[in-house]
Design a protein around this motif. Sequence first.
Motif, PDB file in Angstrom:
ATOM      1  N   LEU A   2       0.834  -1.188   0.000  1.00 20.36           N
ATOM      2  CA  LEU A   2       0.000   0.000   0.000  1.00 20.36           C
ATOM      3  C   LEU A   2       0.867   1.236   0.000  1.00 20.36           C
ATOM      4  O   LEU A   2       1.896   1.311   0.670  1.00 20.36           O
ATOM      5  CB  LEU A   2      -0.915  -0.004   1.217  1.00 20.36           C
ATOM      6  CG  LEU A   2      -1.943  -1.130   1.279  1.00 20.36           C
ATOM      7  CD1 LEU A   2      -2.705  -1.063   2.579  1.00 20.36           C
ATOM      8  CD2 LEU A   2      -2.884  -1.088   0.115  1.00 20.36           C
ATOM      9  N   SER A   3       0.421   2.217  -0.741  1.00 23.24           N
ATOM     10  CA  SER A   3       1.169   3.462  -0.809  1.00 23.24           C
ATOM     11  C   SER A   3       0.866   4.312   0.419  1.00 23.24           C
ATOM     12  O   SER A   3      -0.018   4.016   1.215  1.00 23.24           O
ATOM     13  CB  SER A   3       0.800   4.217  -2.078  1.00 23.24           C
ATOM     14  OG  SER A   3      -0.540   4.633  -2.002  1.00 23.24           O
ATOM     15  N   GLU A   4       1.618   5.406   0.562  1.00 20.22           N
ATOM     16  CA  GLU A   4       1.436   6.319   1.700  1.00 20.22           C
ATOM     17  C   GLU A   4       0.024   6.896   1.683  1.00 20.22           C
ATOM     18  O   GLU A   4      -0.631   7.001   2.719  1.00 20.22           O
ATOM     19  CB  GLU A   4       2.473   7.435   1.625  1.00 20.22           C
ATOM     20  CG  GLU A   4       2.254   8.541   2.628  1.00 20.22           C
ATOM     21  CD  GLU A   4       3.269   8.490   3.757  1.00 20.22           C
ATOM     22  OE1 GLU A   4       3.021   9.174   4.748  1.00 20.22           O
ATOM     23  OE2 GLU A   4       4.260   7.784   3.648  1.00 20.22           O
ATOM     24  N   GLY A   5      -0.464   7.272   0.501  1.00 21.46           N
ATOM     25  CA  GLY A   5      -1.807   7.849   0.401  1.00 21.46           C
ATOM     26  C   GLY A   5      -2.878   6.855   0.815  1.00 21.46           C
ATOM     27  O   GLY A   5      -3.857   7.212   1.469  1.00 21.46           O
ATOM     28  N   THR A   6      -2.683   5.595   0.463  1.00 23.92           N
ATOM     29  CA  THR A   6      -3.654   4.569   0.831  1.00 23.92           C
ATOM     30  C   THR A   6      -3.674   4.368   2.339  1.00 23.92           C
ATOM     31  O   THR A   6      -4.739   4.242   2.947  1.00 23.92           O
ATOM     32  CB  THR A   6      -3.287   3.247   0.137  1.00 23.92           C
ATOM     33  OG1 THR A   6      -3.201   3.471  -1.259  1.00 23.92           O
ATOM     34  CG2 THR A   6      -4.325   2.193   0.406  1.00 23.92           C
ATOM     35  N   ARG A   7      -2.496   4.350   2.955  1.00 22.02           N
ATOM     36  CA  ARG A   7      -2.437   4.197   4.415  1.00 22.02           C
ATOM     37  C   ARG A   7      -3.117   5.371   5.115  1.00 22.02           C
ATOM     38  O   ARG A   7      -3.839   5.192   6.097  1.00 22.02           O
ATOM     39  CB  ARG A   7      -0.988   4.071   4.863  1.00 22.02           C
ATOM     40  CG  ARG A   7      -0.386   2.704   4.552  1.00 22.02           C
ATOM     41  CD  ARG A   7       0.935   2.523   5.251  1.00 22.02           C
ATOM     42  NE  ARG A   7       1.925   3.477   4.764  1.00 22.02           N
ATOM     43  CZ  ARG A   7       2.857   3.209   3.877  1.00 22.02           C
ATOM     44  NH1 ARG A   7       2.950   2.009   3.373  1.00 22.02           N
ATOM     45  NH2 ARG A   7       3.733   4.127   3.500  1.00 22.02           N
ATOM     46  N   ARG A   8      -2.894   6.583   4.613  1.00 21.85           N
ATOM     47  CA  ARG A   8      -3.532   7.758   5.214  1.00 21.85           C
ATOM     48  C   ARG A   8      -5.052   7.678   5.090  1.00 21.85           C
ATOM     49  O   ARG A   8      -5.779   7.989   6.025  1.00 21.85           O
ATOM     50  CB  ARG A   8      -3.048   9.037   4.539  1.00 21.85           C
ATOM     51  CG  ARG A   8      -1.661   9.441   4.935  1.00 21.85           C
ATOM     52  CD  ARG A   8      -1.298  10.741   4.294  1.00 21.85           C
ATOM     53  NE  ARG A   8       0.107  11.053   4.499  1.00 21.85           N
ATOM     54  CZ  ARG A   8       0.743  11.997   3.852  1.00 21.85           C
ATOM     55  NH1 ARG A   8       0.115  12.728   2.965  1.00 21.85           N
ATOM     56  NH2 ARG A   8       2.011  12.218   4.088  1.00 21.85           N
ATOM     57  N   ALA A   9      -5.509   7.256   3.916  1.00 18.98           N
ATOM     58  CA  ALA A   9      -6.949   7.159   3.691  1.00 18.98           C
ATOM     59  C   ALA A   9      -7.561   6.121   4.623  1.00 18.98           C
ATOM     60  O   ALA A   9      -8.636   6.346   5.194  1.00 18.98           O
ATOM     61  CB  ALA A   9      -7.220   6.798   2.238  1.00 18.98           C
ATOM     62  N   GLN A  10      -6.889   5.003   4.818  1.00 22.29           N
ATOM     63  CA  GLN A  10      -7.418   3.996   5.733  1.00 22.29           C
ATOM     64  C   GLN A  10      -7.435   4.520   7.164  1.00 22.29           C
ATOM     65  O   GLN A  10      -8.370   4.249   7.918  1.00 22.29           O
ATOM     66  CB  GLN A  10      -6.584   2.714   5.650  1.00 22.29           C
ATOM     67  CG  GLN A  10      -6.838   1.924   4.390  1.00 22.29           C
ATOM     68  CD  GLN A  10      -5.965   0.691   4.293  1.00 22.29           C
ATOM     69  OE1 GLN A  10      -4.933   0.605   4.931  1.00 22.29           O
ATOM     70  NE2 GLN A  10      -6.386  -0.260   3.470  1.00 22.29           N
TER      71      GLN A  10
END
Length: 127
Positions: A2-10
């Motif tokens: 998972l990318s950084e943006g995906t982790r933030r969104a989660q």
Amino acid sequence: MLSEGTRRAQLLHDQAGQDQGSGGAAGGDTDTLGRVQDQLGAVQNVMRQNVDQMLTNIEHAQTLETSSAELSSNARAFQSAGRRVRKQMWWQNLKMKLYIGAAITAALLLILWWAGAFSSGGGGGGG
């Protein structure tokens, strides 16, 4: 991965789920507070749906990226195989032309020999 943006969104998605149940006020108009909390809940639901949709889109994009990389790799393999086959066919064609040329030359020599063109029978002439 998972990318950084995906982790933030989660993380935002998880926090929104935790924050939905909390909240309160020490006094004030309960109707206004109730409306604000309802609106807040509606906004949180919309945001949660948006985050869910974004996560789904990211997964689809990663799948698409993987498929694209595989397709590119297959295209390169096909191109190199095509070049190899083209060279093989060129050599096979050249060999066939040489065999046909040798056969025609042998046939001409055989015909000329049979006609006597190579015999040296007294060619001097005068008599």
